[in-house]
Design an enzyme around this catalytic site. Sequence first.
Site, mmCIF file in Angstrom:
data_model
loop_
_atom_site.group_PDB
_atom_site.id
_atom_site.type_symbol
_atom_site.label_atom_id
_atom_site.label_comp_id
_atom_site.label_asym_id
_atom_site.label_seq_id
_atom_site.Cartn_x
_atom_site.Cartn_y
_atom_site.Cartn_z
ATOM 1 N N LYS A 72 -22.679 41.295 25.414
ATOM 2 C CA LYS A 72 -23.359 40.553 26.501
ATOM 3 C C LYS A 72 -23.507 39.086 26.081
ATOM 4 O O LYS A 72 -24.054 38.786 25.019
ATOM 5 C CB LYS A 72 -24.724 41.169 26.810
ATOM 6 C CG LYS A 72 -25.383 40.519 28.030
ATOM 7 C CD LYS A 72 -26.609 41.292 28.462
ATOM 8 C CE LYS A 72 -27.371 40.607 29.585
ATOM 9 N NZ LYS A 72 -26.631 40.497 30.836
ATOM 10 N N GLY A 116 -30.784 38.358 32.999
ATOM 11 C CA GLY A 116 -31.346 38.007 34.312
ATOM 12 C C GLY A 116 -32.535 38.893 34.644
ATOM 13 O O GLY A 116 -33.509 38.445 35.262
ATOM 14 N N HIS A 118 -29.600 44.339 24.525
ATOM 15 C CA HIS A 118 -28.348 44.726 25.177
ATOM 16 C C HIS A 118 -27.232 44.827 24.135
ATOM 17 O O HIS A 118 -27.380 44.336 23.012
ATOM 18 C CB HIS A 118 -27.939 43.695 26.240
ATOM 19 C CG HIS A 118 -28.690 43.835 27.535
ATOM 20 N ND1 HIS A 118 -29.901 43.221 27.757
ATOM 21 C CD2 HIS A 118 -28.407 44.538 28.671
ATOM 22 C CE1 HIS A 118 -30.326 43.522 28.974
ATOM 23 N NE2 HIS A 118 -29.448 44.323 29.550
#
Length: 223
Positions: free
Chosen positions: A134, A140, A130
């Site tokens: 982040k 998740g 990511h």
Amino acid sequence: MKFAVIGTGKTGGKVVEILKEDQIVGPFDSSNKPTVEKLKEADAAILFVPAAAVDELIDPLMDSKIPAAWGTTGYDWPDDLDHQLKEKNIKWLQASNFSLGMNIVRRCLNIIGQSASVLDEPEFHIHEIHHKHKQDAPSGTAISWEEWLGKEAKITSERKGDIKGIHKLEVKTDAESIHLEHKAHDRKIFAQGAIWAAEQLVNADISPGFHDLSTIFDNVMQK
Ligand SMILES: NC(=O)c1ccc[n+]([C@@H]2O[C@H](COP(=O)([O-])OP(=O)(O)OC[C@H]3O[C@@H](n4cnc5c(N)ncnc54)[C@H](OP(=O)(O)O)[C@@H]3O)[C@@H](O)[C@H]2O)c1
């Protein structure tokens, strides 16, 4: 069909971009909150608001009785919510990831996990990448991948550039490897999924109560 769009930030803003102007009731944000009367003008609501905003939105949404697709993550939904909705004959659903592509991947992971018993000592490795802003790691979604796989997996994370989200699985034995990858290019995947889900709530044969997108998705795919 008309949608009450609640939350016009990074994700709700994409819902507003995709829908035509005459399909939108609102849109609503923290300085223009939805009233029961306004909500009743819509066939369904789509919500991408922070968890802190959910408490004050539950009552007007319930009073309006319109179906609602909730995208908010990190909110602890009341235990009796499903019961309350059933009693009031209202249909709501929630998803932590509204990407329809990710729902296809969920089904692939189920199959890989269930079939892997025929492989010789398989090792499972999930890797997620990511953007560098982040905060949480692993994502998740990477944790969900391990659950959907139903096998213990090594999970690794990487943060770089402006990457919107890449998740990869490698299943490896001595003799072969299987690779599965999902790459998000645009946040509109969440908006598209939420619009699809809200349409299902209105048009498909879904009972009142509090549903997860995965259940609705699987039911539609079986038909
Ligand atoms: N399920 C999924 O697929 C998915 C995908 C992406 C994000 N999310 C989740 O969706 C939520 C929103 O994410 P985001 O990145 O779009 O957030 P964001 O950019 O911060 O936008 C939040 C929006 O909610 C509005 N809002 C805040 N309080 C409100 C209230 N009381 N009534 C009405 N509107 C209110 C804000 O209005 P103002 O601008 O006026 O403050 C803003 O328009 C988060 O929980 C996020 O984790 C879920």
